[in-house]
Motif scaffolding. Structure first.
Motif, PDB file in Angstrom:
ATOM      1  N   GLY A 125      57.817 105.282  19.506  1.00 55.85           N
ATOM      2  CA  GLY A 125      56.402 104.936  19.623  1.00 55.85           C
ATOM      3  C   GLY A 125      55.692 105.102  18.290  1.00 55.85           C
ATOM      4  O   GLY A 125      56.319 105.277  17.241  1.00 55.85           O
ATOM      5  N   LEU A 126      54.374 105.058  18.327  1.00 56.55           N
ATOM      6  CA  LEU A 126      53.598 105.214  17.093  1.00 56.55           C
ATOM      7  C   LEU A 126      53.804 106.584  16.471  1.00 56.55           C
ATOM      8  O   LEU A 126      53.908 106.712  15.253  1.00 56.55           O
ATOM      9  N   GLU A 127      53.896 107.608  17.312  1.00 58.81           N
ATOM     10  CA  GLU A 127      54.069 108.972  16.791  1.00 58.81           C
ATOM     11  C   GLU A 127      55.372 109.092  16.006  1.00 58.81           C
ATOM     12  O   GLU A 127      55.406 109.652  14.906  1.00 58.81           O
ATOM     13  N   GLY A 128      56.447 108.555  16.526  1.00 56.84           N
ATOM     14  CA  GLY A 128      57.728 108.612  15.835  1.00 56.84           C
ATOM     15  C   GLY A 128      57.723 107.805  14.547  1.00 56.84           C
ATOM     16  O   GLY A 128      58.269 108.236  13.524  1.00 56.84           O
ATOM     17  N   ALA A 129      57.102 106.629  14.579  1.00 51.95           N
ATOM     18  CA  ALA A 129      57.018 105.787  13.386  1.00 51.95           C
ATOM     19  C   ALA A 129      56.172 106.465  12.308  1.00 51.95           C
ATOM     20  O   ALA A 129      56.529 106.458  11.127  1.00 51.95           O
ATOM     21  N   ASP A 130      55.045 107.055  12.719  1.00 53.00           N
ATOM     22  CA  ASP A 130      54.205 107.777  11.758  1.00 53.00           C
ATOM     23  C   ASP A 130      54.965 108.953  11.143  1.00 53.00           C
ATOM     24  O   ASP A 130      54.893 109.188   9.934  1.00 53.00           O
ATOM     25  N   SER A 131      55.714 109.677  11.949  1.00 55.45           N
ATOM     26  CA  SER A 131      56.490 110.820  11.456  1.00 55.45           C
ATOM     27  C   SER A 131      57.549 110.369  10.456  1.00 55.45           C
ATOM     28  O   SER A 131      57.794 111.052   9.451  1.00 55.45           O
ATOM     29  N   HIS A 132      58.172 109.230  10.720  1.00 56.75           N
ATOM     30  CA  HIS A 132      59.173 108.692   9.798  1.00 56.75           C
ATOM     31  C   HIS A 132      58.529 108.379   8.441  1.00 56.75           C
ATOM     32  O   HIS A 132      59.071 108.735   7.395  1.00 56.75           O
ATOM     33  N   CYS A 133      57.378 107.742   8.473  1.00 55.39           N
ATOM     34  CA  CYS A 133      56.664 107.419   7.224  1.00 55.39           C
ATOM     35  C   CYS A 133      56.265 108.687   6.486  1.00 55.39           C
ATOM     36  O   CYS A 133      56.412 108.781   5.263  1.00 55.39           O
ATOM     37  N   ALA A 175      52.218 104.295  10.236  1.00 50.90           N
ATOM     38  CA  ALA A 175      53.023 103.079  10.201  1.00 50.90           C
ATOM     39  C   ALA A 175      52.097 101.919  10.541  1.00 50.90           C
ATOM     40  O   ALA A 175      51.257 102.030  11.429  1.00 50.90           O
ATOM     41  N   TYR A 176      52.220 100.840   9.806  1.00 51.04           N
ATOM     42  CA  TYR A 176      51.382  99.669  10.066  1.00 51.04           C
ATOM     43  C   TYR A 176      51.974  98.923  11.255  1.00 51.04           C
ATOM     44  O   TYR A 176      52.762  97.993  11.114  1.00 51.04           O
ATOM     45  N   LEU A 177      51.622  99.394  12.455  1.00 50.38           N
ATOM     46  CA  LEU A 177      52.129  98.831  13.698  1.00 50.38           C
ATOM     47  C   LEU A 177      51.001  98.630  14.694  1.00 50.38           C
ATOM     48  O   LEU A 177      50.083  99.443  14.767  1.00 50.38           O
ATOM     49  N   THR A 237      50.286  98.076  18.913  1.00 52.95           N
ATOM     50  CA  THR A 237      50.847  98.236  20.261  1.00 52.95           C
ATOM     51  C   THR A 237      49.934  97.463  21.199  1.00 52.95           C
ATOM     52  O   THR A 237      48.939  96.867  20.775  1.00 52.95           O
ATOM     53  N   ASN A 238      50.238  97.517  22.475  1.00 55.42           N
ATOM     54  CA  ASN A 238      49.387  96.845  23.449  1.00 55.42           C
ATOM     55  C   ASN A 238      48.014  97.511  23.552  1.00 55.42           C
ATOM     56  O   ASN A 238      47.083  96.906  24.062  1.00 55.42           O
ATOM     57  N   GLU A 239      47.882  98.731  23.056  1.00 59.06           N
ATOM     58  CA  GLU A 239      46.610  99.457  23.133  1.00 59.06           C
ATOM     59  C   GLU A 239      45.855  99.552  21.813  1.00 59.06           C
ATOM     60  O   GLU A 239      44.666  99.863  21.810  1.00 59.06           O
ATOM     61  N   VAL A 240      46.530  99.349  20.676  1.00 59.39           N
ATOM     62  CA  VAL A 240      45.870  99.538  19.383  1.00 59.39           C
ATOM     63  C   VAL A 240      46.351  98.486  18.386  1.00 59.39           C
ATOM     64  O   VAL A 240      47.519  98.107  18.389  1.00 59.39           O
ATOM     65  N   ASN A 241      45.426  98.009  17.584  1.00 54.64           N
ATOM     66  CA  ASN A 241      45.744  97.067  16.515  1.00 54.64           C
ATOM     67  C   ASN A 241      46.107  97.837  15.253  1.00 54.64           C
ATOM     68  O   ASN A 241      45.487  98.854  14.938  1.00 54.64           O
ATOM     69  N   THR A 264      59.431 101.451  21.596  1.00 51.91           N
ATOM     70  CA  THR A 264      60.304 102.380  22.320  1.00 51.91           C
ATOM     71  C   THR A 264      61.550 101.681  22.853  1.00 51.91           C
ATOM     72  O   THR A 264      62.336 102.298  23.562  1.00 51.91           O
ATOM     73  N   SER A 265      61.768 100.416  22.524  1.00 54.68           N
ATOM     74  CA  SER A 265      62.887  99.657  23.065  1.00 54.68           C
ATOM     75  C   SER A 265      64.123  99.721  22.170  1.00 54.68           C
ATOM     76  O   SER A 265      64.035  99.540  20.960  1.00 54.68           O
ATOM     77  N   ASP A 266      65.274  99.940  22.802  1.00 53.40           N
ATOM     78  CA  ASP A 266      66.548  99.901  22.084  1.00 53.40           C
ATOM     79  C   ASP A 266      67.146  98.507  22.087  1.00 53.40           C
ATOM     80  O   ASP A 266      68.176  98.264  21.455  1.00 53.40           O
ATOM     81  N   SER A 267      66.505  97.580  22.764  1.00 53.60           N
ATOM     82  CA  SER A 267      67.018  96.215  22.880  1.00 53.60           C
ATOM     83  C   SER A 267      67.026  95.512  21.537  1.00 53.60           C
ATOM     84  O   SER A 267      66.145  95.705  20.705  1.00 53.60           O
TER      85      SER A 267
END
Length: 160
Positions: free
Chosen positions: A43-51, A68-70, A72-76, A154-157
Motif C-alpha cells: 500500500g501507500l505506507e509500504g511504498a513511502d517506507s521504501h522511498c 511515493a508518487y502514487l 489510489t482509489n482514495e487519494v491522488n 497490494t496486488s501480487d498479480s
C-alpha cells in the motif's frame, strides 16, 4: 528482458503536506530499485517506507518525509506531495510547483535516482537497456487512473 518496477519519490516537507520552499536539498528522485514484490508495495505506507529507506541509505538525513508518487482509489498522487519546489540528487531544480512537475514528460538528466544516477528507462538519453517502468496509478495531471492502481498497491498479480 526483466523489467523492474520503480517509483518516483517526492519530499513532503516536515512530515506535512506543505511546501518545501526554502529547502534546496534533494527532494525528488526515481527509486533505483523497487521493493521486489511486483505491484504489492504494501500500500501507500509500504511504498513511502521504501522511498524513505532508499533516501536514508543514500545519505539524505534530517526531518524529511518521503512520499511515493502514487495514486489510489482514495487519494491522488498530486495531493500527497506538497507544492514544491523539488530538486534532484544533483540539486538541479526539477519543478517549482505541481503544475511544472506535471508538465514534464521525462528527462533522463533530471529524473535521476537517489544517488544521482540516470535510470535505465524509456526517456531520451536514458542508459540502455530499458529495464524499468515507473508506477504511479495516475493520469498525467496526478489524478487517479481508475483500475490502474494494482488494488491500491497490494496486488501480487502480474496484471492490473
Amino acid at each position: 528482458m526483466t523489467r523492474a518496477w520503480i517509483l518516483a519519490a517526492v519530499l513532503s516537507a516536515g512530515g506535512a503536506f506543505g511546501a518545501a520552499a526554502q529547502d534546496t536539498t534533494m527532494s525528488f528522485f526515481v527509486t533505483s530499485q523497487g521493493p521486489g514484490k511486483g505491484a504489492n508495495l504494501g500500500g501507500l505506507e509500504g511504498a513511502d517506507s521504501h522511498c524513505q529507506a532508499l533516501a536514508e541509505a543514500a545519505g539524505v538525513t534530517g526531518p524529511k518525509t518521503w512520499r511515493a508518487y502514487l495514486s489510489t482509489n482514495e487519494v491522488n498522487a498530486k495531493d500527497r506531495i506538497g507544492s514544491g519546489p523539488w530538486y534532484n540528487a544533483h540539486l538541479q531544480l526539477v519543478a517549482n510547483n505541481v503544475a511544472e512537475l506535471h508538465a514534464r514528460s521525462g528527462d533522463a538528466a533530471l529524473f535521476v535516482d537517489e544517488r544521482g544516477r540516470r535510470i535505465n528507462g524509456q526517456w531520451t538519453g536514458s542508459p540502455a537497456p530499458v529495464e524499468h517502468d515507473i508506477l504511479t496509478g495516475s493520469n498525467a495531471d496526478g489524478t487517479v487512473l481508475p483500475g490502474m492502481t494494482c488494488s491500491d498497491w497490494t496486488s501480487d498479480s502480474a496484471s492490473v
